[in-house]
Structure formats: structure tokens, C-alpha cells
Design an enzyme around this catalytic site. Structure first.
Site: not given
Length: 388
Positions: A116, A138, A164, A261, A285
Site C-alpha cells: 500500500s 493513492y 484506489t 480498485k 473497501h
């Protein structure tokens, strides 16, 4: 839950006590509830798993199933089972080995894993792992930070980049608000008491490698020792103006397998195809953003029908059994993924726990394919299903 009821080698705990219970005992309360909690009333969180129970499997017999091939290719990556470890944040809060443990377990089982943007080890730290690697991006207000992550993933030879798209602002995670969860944990009288009640966790946290967010540390204070809530991170550091053109620009800069995502609508799935994405993760999520939204499994069929012949569709979330994987594959998902399915086990027993979780799920998928009369994943179809 398959991964909840097997004795983990590191613990010696009764096989009738689940890794969720072990994780609760091993972690300070705010950290356990960060894994276990979701948004608002947590309706969507519960629905993500309940949705599978409204669907029945219809098996075939006399199919000659002495040999089973559960391997698949998803987003260009050949993996040995149709389930992979979705990227999750802050893993070294749950166990001191964090992402390293998950990466090694995924490598052992020949499946993909993700790191992540809020990972607790660097992109480069897993560059030598010999199994497909996915990075979850992100989209930050600081374009230099976003571009840096992409460039580092290219240099580290990651296979898939996943943007995401469902965290345009932070969900209302009320458990985190009640417990005062921050990352890193803020030192207060209440938190110190919780640490004292979990001495093994505290010793590992304070005496091992310093906790940090390596992808962020050179750009924003949230990567240093300053505590921040995840909701505040989403609301202040991420770019709420992100749009389809931004997503397409990220894809072009990346230049390899690219996934979105957090896709839940047919319209968005079609737009993902239009911008050249090669995969979408149908995901809410883990119920941690918009409570009351549909479950990925409930939404899967209409998305597969609309775009499944043009893009790889991944069903993400709610999976606790091998039969759940088979149901999603029968609807038309190319693969499944999840986070909590290995996070409780990580917290309970580190790499050994994650390996046991993956082994249990792999064994269930193999056994259930035999019971379904399927020798390979491509033999699964909606003919195998009936909805209540």
C-alpha cells in the site's frame, strides 16, 4: 471461517479458537478495532460476507477430479490459486514483520500480494520477492509524491499498479473515533495502559525497527513520527479533484498492467475499459467507506456481463471460505482478493499465520472444486449457481 479454526504453529492455541480471537488478545484495543471495524453501523461490512450465503452451489459428479488445476492468469500474472492478498495499510502495527511476512507467505503459495501507499516497509524492500507484486496507489495532492511512488515501482519491477478510487474522502469509521486510533499510536495515558496490557506487542513495537511510512516520509509529515488518523489522511492529503483524466494519466505514466480498485457501478466499469485499464477490483473497501453500499458479490454479475470480455474483473472483500471464491468465479470474476482474510492471521502469528490462512483457503478451494466436479477454474460457470 476457514482461516479462523486451525491451530497456528507459533501459538499453541486450541484449534477451536480463531485467529480473530488471537488477534484481539495480542493487539492493543485501538489497533485490533482498526482491522475489525468499518464505517458507520458496519452494515456493508457484514453484508460483504452474508451476500455469498444467498447463493447456492449446484455440483456435478462422476467428473474424474483426481487432478485439480486452480491456477489462473489475472492482469497478465500467472498465479497458482485464484485468490491473492489485497494491499492493506499499516501492517507492521499488527505484527513486527508486517508486509515482509505477507510477501513471503504469498511467494510460498505462488500468489500475488500488494503493498500500500500506506505500507510500513518500502517499495524496494520486496523487490526480490519472486511472485507477482502489486502496488496500491493513492492519488495525492502532492503530484511529486504520487509520481515518485510510480517511478519507484517501475524501478523495483512491480507487475501491477492499482489506483484506489473509492477514498476521495475518509469514511466515518466510528470505532476508530471511539478508540482514538492513530498511526503511529499516540502516547496517551489510555494508550499506555493498553500497551502495558499487551507487553509482547509493545516490546516488538518499541524495540524493533522504527515504525514509519516509507512511501510518504520524504514528502509529508504523516510519514514521520507525527500521529494522524486514517480519516484525516484521506481527507487532507488525497486529491478530492481526482477524475477520469487523472486516472488515465497515471495509467500512461505507469505503462504496464493497470487496475482500478473500488469500482462498483457498470458505468464506471465501462469508463475503466475506455481509459485502458486492464483490471478492476469490484470493492467497497471492506465496508470501510460508504456504509449501505452494495456488496462486491451482489454487484459482480452485472459488471461481468457489461465488461468481463474486455477487462479482468476481480471480486474483492467478504471472502472467508473457499466456496465464496468458487461462487465469485462461477459468476465470472477472474480472481478474488481480500485483506482481513490474512490480517487477523498476521496479527496472531506473523508469517506462519498468513501461511496457515492461505493453506486453509487453498485446501478448501481444491476440495470444493472436486466436490463441484470441476478439474479447472474455467469449468466453473453460472450453471453451477442458484440464487435464493
Amino acid at each position: 471461517m476457514s482461516y479462523l479454526y486451525s491451530k497456528l504453529p507459533e501459538t499453541g492455541v486450541s484449534p477451536h479458537i480463531g485467529t480473530g480471537g488471537m488477534a484481539r488478545r495480542r493487539l492493543p484495543g485501538p489497533i485490533f478495532h482498526y482491522i475489525d471495524g468499518a464505517a458507520d453501523d458496519e452494515v456493508t461490512y457484514r453484508r460483504n460476507t452474508e451476500a455469498y450465503e444467498r447463493c447456492d452451489l449446484v455440483p456435478n459428479v462422476l467428473a474424474g477430479v483426481e487432478s485439480i488445476d486452480m491456477s489462473i492468469t489475472v492482469m497478465g500474472q500467472k498465479i497458482d490459486m485464484p485468490l491473492f492478498c489485497a494491499p492493506t495499510a499499516l501492517q507492521r502495527l499488527f505484527h513486527h514483520d508486517g508486509e515482509r511476512a505477507v510477501a513471503k507467505a504469498a511467494e510460498k503459495f505462488g500468489t500475488m500480494f500488494g503493498i500500500s501507499s500506506l505500507g510500513t516497509i518500502s517499495i524496494e524492500a520486496v523487490s526480490t520477492i519472486r511472485t507477482p507484486k502489486l502496488f496500491q496507489l493513492y492519488f495525492h495532492k502532492d503530484r511529486g509524491l504520487t509520481n515518485s511512488m510510480i517511478e519507484r515501482c517501475i524501478a523495483a519491477k512491480f507487475d501491477v499498479l492499482t489506483l484506489t478510487v473509492d477514498t476521495i474522502t475518509g469514511g466515518n469509521r466510528e470505532r476508530d473515533l471511539r478508540t482514538g486510533f492513530t498511526s503511529p499510536p499516540r502516547l496517551t495515558l489510555k494508550s499506555l495502559l493498553s500497551f502495558a496490557m499487551h507487553p509482547r506487542w509493545a516490546a516488538n513495537y518499541f524495540m524493533r525497527e522504527k515504525f514509519e511510512l516509507p512511501q510518504l516520509k520524504d514528502y509529508v509529515k504523516e510519514g514521520s513520527s507525527i500521529s494522524v488518523s486514517i480519516g484525516d489522511y484521506f481527507s487532507t492529503m488525497l486529491d478530492e479533484s481526482m477524475n477520469w483524466q487523472d486516472a488515465e494519466d497515471v495509467r500512461k505514466k505507469w505503462g504496464k498492467q493497470f487496475c482500478l480498485k473500488g469500482i462498483m457501478s457498470v458505468a464506471d466499469a465501462k469508463r475503466a475499459v475506455d481509459i485502458g485499464a486492464t483490471g478492476i477490483m469490484v470493492s467497497n473497501h471492506g465496508g470501510r467507506q460508504l456504509d449501505g453500499s452494495r456488496s462486491p458479490f451482489d454487484q459482480l454479475a452485472e459488471i461481468v456481463d457489461a465488461v468481463g470480455d474486455r477487462i479482468d474483473v476481480i471480486c474483492d472483500g467478504g471472502i472467508t471460505r473457499g466456496t465464496h471464491v468458487l461462487k465469485a468465479l462461477s459468476v465470472g470474476a477472474k480472481a478474488c482478493s481480500g485483506g482481513r482474510l490474512y490480517l487477523y492471521a498476521l496479527a496472531a502469528a506473523g508469517q506462519a499465520g498468513v501461511e496457515r490462512a492461505l493453506e486453509n483457503l487453498r485446501a478448501e478451494i481444491e476440495r470444493d472444486m472436486k466436490l463441484m466436479g470441476c478439474r479447472s477454474v474455467d469449468q466453473l460457470s453460472r450453471d453451477n449457481l442458484r440464487f435464493r
